[in-house]
Write a protein that holds these residues in place. Structure first.
Motif, mmCIF file in Angstrom:
data_model
loop_
_atom_site.group_PDB
_atom_site.id
_atom_site.type_symbol
_atom_site.label_atom_id
_atom_site.label_comp_id
_atom_site.label_asym_id
_atom_site.label_seq_id
_atom_site.Cartn_x
_atom_site.Cartn_y
_atom_site.Cartn_z
ATOM 1 N N ARG A 131 -43.050 -93.360 12.387
ATOM 2 C CA ARG A 131 -44.329 -92.643 12.377
ATOM 3 C C ARG A 131 -44.094 -91.145 12.174
ATOM 4 N N THR A 133 -44.098 -87.536 10.232
ATOM 5 C CA THR A 133 -45.060 -86.814 9.405
ATOM 6 C C THR A 133 -44.331 -85.719 8.627
ATOM 7 N N PRO A 146 -48.784 -88.179 6.923
ATOM 8 C CA PRO A 146 -47.790 -89.198 7.266
ATOM 9 C C PRO A 146 -46.883 -89.471 6.076
#
Length: 289
Positions: A131, A133, A146
């Motif tokens: 996850r 970014t 993302p």
């Protein structure tokens, strides 16, 4: 090698101006893809903008909340030498350290691996499952996206003219959590992935999976975040039945091509196998914490 202007900006503003001033300009992070493509005539930029002199483009920083910020031009070798990062995100590091040879890893970067936009990029599934970014800078300032939003098709990204990725952010790691990345290649090393699979998960105190993220590479035009696969193993322990569901969900998400490295059927089957194995490794790592 075609002729080009070389620009080494020392600030984000200088880099953005250089990219806007030469519409055919390309960003240089590590150069392990770009230089090869230029030598082969596949890329003919009028200017090459080297990011490595911009503050923040190289380096690994532990944030106060426990997360990490990684400069987009930081080499894979540097990631492997950062003990705290290796402990928190072993899957991300092992994926970065599968890019090319030892010599290549001394130059190859997360930013370049992502923005080359190959569906088979090794570090991208691990970043997506983590996850992670991206901090993107450009003419309109800074924005955060993302990792899975960057690739839009083979060789193409969602970055706008004048934009480039300055750094990546990895979130804080909860207790009893871990990740893993696996790939299949035709040779023992230095080859392009037939399939890549990354899994990141969080366990409750009783061993029940409370969060799970699965990403697959080389099985579609872009690297995939397979939400359905993560959901199949969330809410219980990693039983054989859960692994069977994960396998099926990973295979169902595939949309691969036939090429000299593997057929559609082979890639699809391997995606399920690698997802199972990566999940088992991540689960064992999380249990040991």
């Amino acid at each position: 090698m075609p002729q080009f202007d070389y620009v080494a900006p020392t600030s984000v503003d200088e880099a953005v101006k250089a990219l806007i001033g030469a519409p055919s300009a390309r960003v240089l992070a590590g150069g392990t893809d770009l230089i090869v493509q230029m030598r082969a005539g596949r890329q003919r930029p009028g200017a090459v903008v080297d990011l490595k002199h911009i503050p923040g483009a190289i380096g690994i920083r532990r944030e106060t909340d426990g997360g990490f910020t990684i400069g987009a031009a930081t080499s894979g070798a540097a990631l492997g030498e950062e003990a705290a990062l290796v402990h928190a995100w072993p899957g991300v590091v092992e994926a970065a350290n599968l890019i090319g040879s030892t010599q290549v890893q001394g130059r190859a970067s997360l930013g370049g691996n992502l923005c080359n936009a190959s569906p088979a990029a090794d570090s991208v599934p691990a970043l997506i499952a983590a996850r992670a970014t991206c901090v993107i800078v450009g003419p309109s300032g800074r924005r955060v996206a993302p990792v899975e939003a960057i690739q839009i098709s083979p060789g193409r990204t969602s970055l706008q003219p004048g934009e480039f990725i300055l750094e990546f952010r990895l979130p804080p790691r909860p207790k009893r959590s871990a990740d893993a990345y696996l790939r299949l290649i035709p040779r023992t090393e230095m080859d392009i992935a037939v399939v890549g699979a990354a899994v990141s998960l969080v366990l409750g105190g009783d061993g029940v999976i409370t969060e799970a993220y699965v990403s697959l590479g080389a099985v579609a035009p872009t690297t995939l975040l397979v939400a359905a696969a993560g959901e199949t193993i969330t809410g219980g322990k990693l039983s054989d039945e859960a692994l069977d569901r994960l396998d099926a969900a990973a295979r169902a998400a595939c949309n691969p091509i036939d090429d000299k490295r593997g057929t559609i059927d082979y890639r699809t089957k391997i995606a399920g196998v690698l997802a199972r194995r990566a999940a088992a490794i991540a689960y064992a790592r999380a249990e040991a914490r």
